[in-house]
Design a protein around this motif. Structure first.
Motif, PDB file in Angstrom:
ATOM      1  N   LEU A  46      39.468  44.291  45.360  1.00  0.00           N
ATOM      2  CA  LEU A  46      40.600  43.969  44.488  1.00  0.00           C
ATOM      3  C   LEU A  46      40.289  42.756  43.623  1.00  0.00           C
ATOM      4  N   ARG A  47      39.675  41.744  44.217  1.00  0.00           N
ATOM      5  CA  ARG A  47      39.275  40.564  43.445  1.00  0.00           C
ATOM      6  C   ARG A  47      38.263  40.933  42.362  1.00  0.00           C
ATOM      7  N   ALA A  48      37.325  41.798  42.689  1.00  0.00           N
ATOM      8  CA  ALA A  48      36.305  42.216  41.708  1.00  0.00           C
ATOM      9  C   ALA A  48      36.953  42.959  40.542  1.00  0.00           C
ATOM     10  N   TYR A  49      37.903  43.844  40.832  1.00  0.00           N
ATOM     11  CA  TYR A  49      38.505  44.621  39.754  1.00  0.00           C
ATOM     12  C   TYR A  49      39.494  43.809  38.921  1.00  0.00           C
ATOM     13  N   ILE A  50      40.173  42.861  39.519  1.00  0.00           N
ATOM     14  CA  ILE A  50      41.025  41.960  38.733  1.00  0.00           C
ATOM     15  C   ILE A  50      40.154  41.106  37.819  1.00  0.00           C
ATOM     16  N   THR A  51      39.020  40.643  38.352  1.00  0.00           N
ATOM     17  CA  THR A  51      38.077  39.884  37.536  1.00  0.00           C
ATOM     18  C   THR A  51      37.554  40.740  36.395  1.00  0.00           C
ATOM     19  N   ALA A  52      37.294  42.003  36.651  1.00  0.00           N
ATOM     20  CA  ALA A  52      36.798  42.909  35.605  1.00  0.00           C
ATOM     21  C   ALA A  52      37.811  43.039  34.473  1.00  0.00           C
ATOM     22  N   ILE A  53      39.068  43.193  34.838  1.00  0.00           N
ATOM     23  CA  ILE A  53      40.112  43.338  33.821  1.00  0.00           C
ATOM     24  C   ILE A  53      40.235  42.064  32.993  1.00  0.00           C
ATOM     25  N   LEU A  54      40.291  40.917  33.667  1.00  0.00           N
ATOM     26  CA  LEU A  54      40.416  39.643  32.957  1.00  0.00           C
ATOM     27  C   LEU A  54      39.186  39.345  32.111  1.00  0.00           C
ATOM     28  N   ALA A  55      37.995  39.610  32.639  1.00  0.00           N
ATOM     29  CA  ALA A  55      36.765  39.343  31.887  1.00  0.00           C
ATOM     30  C   ALA A  55      36.675  40.230  30.651  1.00  0.00           C
TER      31      ALA A  55
END
Length: 104
Positions: A46-55
């Protein structure tokens, strides 16, 4: 965490890293079993995919402002973090992903 817990939760932990829908499926499937290994990797995914969206959003804004197209590669940070987490899940490790693994 004992090896039996890791072996039981490994499949769901791997599924958690296969798209955001996989994370949701792993979360729903783990509600009954409450496997700690799977729970750890669901959080990391979940942290990786939230980071992906924000990045991706930040990269697009930076490209629009600066006009430097190479900045669009920043959008791959989340994918790289998800791959690192996937490798950890396959190897049965509970190592946090870099940058965002301890947030939240």
């Amino acid at each position: 965490m004992d090896q039996n817990t890791i072996n039981e939760g490994k499949t769901m932990a791997i599924i958690a890293y296969i798209t955001l829908i996989g994370t949701l499926i792993a979360y729903l499937m783990n509600n009954d079993k409450k496997n700690e290994f799977t729970k750890f990797h669901i959080g990391q995914a979940l942290r990786a995919y939230i980071t992906a969206i924000l990045a991706t959003i930040i990269a697009k804004v930076l490209v629009m402002i600066t006009g430097i197209g190479a900045l669009s590669y920043l959008g791959y940070i989340g994918l790289i973090l998800a791959i690192i987490g996937l490798v950890n899940a396959v190897n049965g490790k509970t190592t946090t992903i870099p940058l965002v693994g301890t947030i939240g």
